[in-house]
Design a protein around this motif. Structure first.
Motif, short mmCIF file in Angstrom:
data_model
loop_
_atom_site.label_atom_id
_atom_site.label_comp_id
_atom_site.label_asym_id
_atom_site.label_seq_id
_atom_site.Cartn_x
_atom_site.Cartn_y
_atom_site.Cartn_z
N GLU A 160 0.87 -1.17 0.00
CA GLU A 160 0.00 0.00 0.00
C GLU A 160 0.91 1.23 0.00
OE1 GLU A 160 -3.52 -0.67 2.96
OE2 GLU A 160 -1.75 -1.74 3.71
N SER A 161 0.87 2.01 -1.05
CA SER A 161 1.70 3.21 -1.09
C SER A 161 0.93 4.38 -0.48
CB SER A 161 2.15 3.53 -2.51
OG SER A 161 1.04 3.74 -3.35
N GLU A 162 1.68 5.33 0.01
CA GLU A 162 1.11 6.49 0.69
C GLU A 162 0.86 7.62 -0.29
OE1 GLU A 162 3.03 9.27 3.96
OE2 GLU A 162 2.72 7.24 4.75
N ARG A 163 -0.33 8.19 -0.21
CA ARG A 163 -0.67 9.36 -1.03
C ARG A 163 -0.06 10.61 -0.40
NH1 ARG A 163 -5.80 6.76 -0.45
NH2 ARG A 163 -6.50 5.85 -2.41
N ALA A 164 -0.12 11.70 -1.14
CA ALA A 164 0.41 12.98 -0.65
C ALA A 164 -0.24 13.41 0.66
CB ALA A 164 0.22 14.07 -1.71
N ASP A 165 -1.52 13.04 0.87
CA ASP A 165 -2.21 13.43 2.10
C ASP A 165 -1.97 12.45 3.26
OD1 ASP A 165 -3.79 11.23 1.51
OD2 ASP A 165 -5.64 12.37 1.23
N GLY A 166 -1.12 11.44 3.03
CA GLY A 166 -0.78 10.49 4.09
C GLY A 166 -1.66 9.26 4.15
N THR A 167 -2.76 9.24 3.40
CA THR A 167 -3.61 8.04 3.38
C THR A 167 -2.97 6.99 2.48
OG1 THR A 167 -4.97 8.87 1.56
CG2 THR A 167 -5.71 9.38 3.82
N LEU A 168 -3.38 5.75 2.68
CA LEU A 168 -2.82 4.65 1.91
C LEU A 168 -3.71 4.28 0.74
CD1 LEU A 168 -1.66 2.38 4.85
CD2 LEU A 168 -0.22 3.78 3.38
N ARG A 169 -3.07 3.97 -0.38
CA ARG A 169 -3.79 3.46 -1.54
C ARG A 169 -4.22 2.03 -1.29
NH1 ARG A 169 0.14 6.78 -3.63
NH2 ARG A 169 -0.61 8.30 -5.16
N ASP A 170 -5.12 1.52 -2.13
CA ASP A 170 -5.53 0.12 -2.03
C ASP A 170 -4.32 -0.78 -2.23
OD1 ASP A 170 -8.20 0.80 -1.61
OD2 ASP A 170 -8.70 0.65 -3.74
N PRO A 171 -4.29 -1.93 -1.56
CA PRO A 171 -3.13 -2.81 -1.69
C PRO A 171 -3.01 -3.43 -3.08
CG PRO A 171 -4.81 -3.82 -0.32
CD PRO A 171 -5.29 -2.43 -0.63
N VAL A 172 -1.77 -3.62 -3.48
CA VAL A 172 -1.43 -4.31 -4.73
C VAL A 172 -0.62 -5.54 -4.32
CG1 VAL A 172 -0.18 -4.12 -6.91
CG2 VAL A 172 -1.34 -2.12 -5.97
N THR A 173 -0.98 -6.69 -4.86
CA THR A 173 -0.28 -7.93 -4.53
C THR A 173 0.80 -8.18 -5.59
OG1 THR A 173 -2.28 -8.82 -3.52
CG2 THR A 173 -0.57 -10.40 -4.13
N MET A 174 1.99 -8.54 -5.11
CA MET A 174 3.12 -8.74 -6.02
C MET A 174 4.10 -9.74 -5.43
SD MET A 174 5.02 -5.14 -5.29
CE MET A 174 3.48 -4.33 -5.65
N TRP A 175 5.05 -10.14 -6.26
CA TRP A 175 6.13 -10.99 -5.80
C TRP A 175 7.14 -10.16 -5.01
CZ3 TRP A 175 7.54 -14.05 -10.86
CH2 TRP A 175 6.59 -15.06 -11.06
N VAL A 176 7.80 -10.81 -4.08
CA VAL A 176 8.80 -10.17 -3.24
C VAL A 176 9.99 -11.11 -3.11
CG1 VAL A 176 7.68 -11.07 -1.14
CG2 VAL A 176 9.24 -9.11 -0.97
N VAL A 177 11.19 -10.55 -3.12
CA VAL A 177 12.39 -11.38 -2.95
C VAL A 177 13.30 -10.76 -1.90
CG1 VAL A 177 12.37 -12.36 -5.28
CG2 VAL A 177 13.66 -10.26 -4.84
N ARG A 178 14.11 -11.64 -1.35
CA ARG A 178 15.14 -11.24 -0.39
C ARG A 178 16.49 -11.49 -1.03
NH1 ARG A 178 16.51 -14.22 5.36
NH2 ARG A 178 18.44 -13.08 5.74
#
Length: 123
Positions: free
Chosen positions: A21-39
């Motif tokens: 969930e990325s943060e908008r300019a006003d500090g609220t969070l966008r809807d979640p996006v599901t993706m792959w993640v690696v370490r």
């Protein structure tokens, strides 16, 4: 820069997918996006298949802050563009973790996708 603790790093790195969930300019969070993640080493990374033109990536770039959830871990994070010197290790992590999805994994290994590589740093 804040580092992941060992337990959270292991859980997030092992998770099949991550919700971002990325943060908008006003500090609220966008809807979640599901993706792959690696370490790779002590870091966690995500990439956009659509590169820097991808909608979720453009949203992240507006504030470089947000929240992620994966493997039972939920953390506020800062998004840091990865250095091109990190790309090869991130490529290898994608191949190792998602290589069984042969026709799909190649989409995160393009130059376009590499340019959107973000390191997730806990806040």
């Amino acid at each position: 820069m804040t580092h992941w603790n060992d337990a959270d790093l292991a859980k997030v790195g092992a998770a099949e997918e991550l919700d971002l969930e990325s943060e908008r300019a006003d500090g609220t969070l966008r809807d979640p996006v599901t993706m792959w993640v690696v370490r790779s080493g002590g870091h966690v990374y995500v990439r956009s298949v659509k590169g820097t033109a991808g909608p979720w990536y453009r949203g992240v770039r507006s504030r470089l802050r947000g929240r992620v959830a994966a493997g039972g871990v939920r953390r506020d994070v800062t998004f840091r563009p990865a250095d091109p010197g990190e790309y090869a290790a991130v490529d290898a992590a994608y191949r190792k973790k998602y290589g069984r999805y042969t026709s799909i994994v190649e989409h995160v290994l393009t130059d376009r996708a590499r340019a959107s590589t973000l390191r997730l740093e806990p806040r």
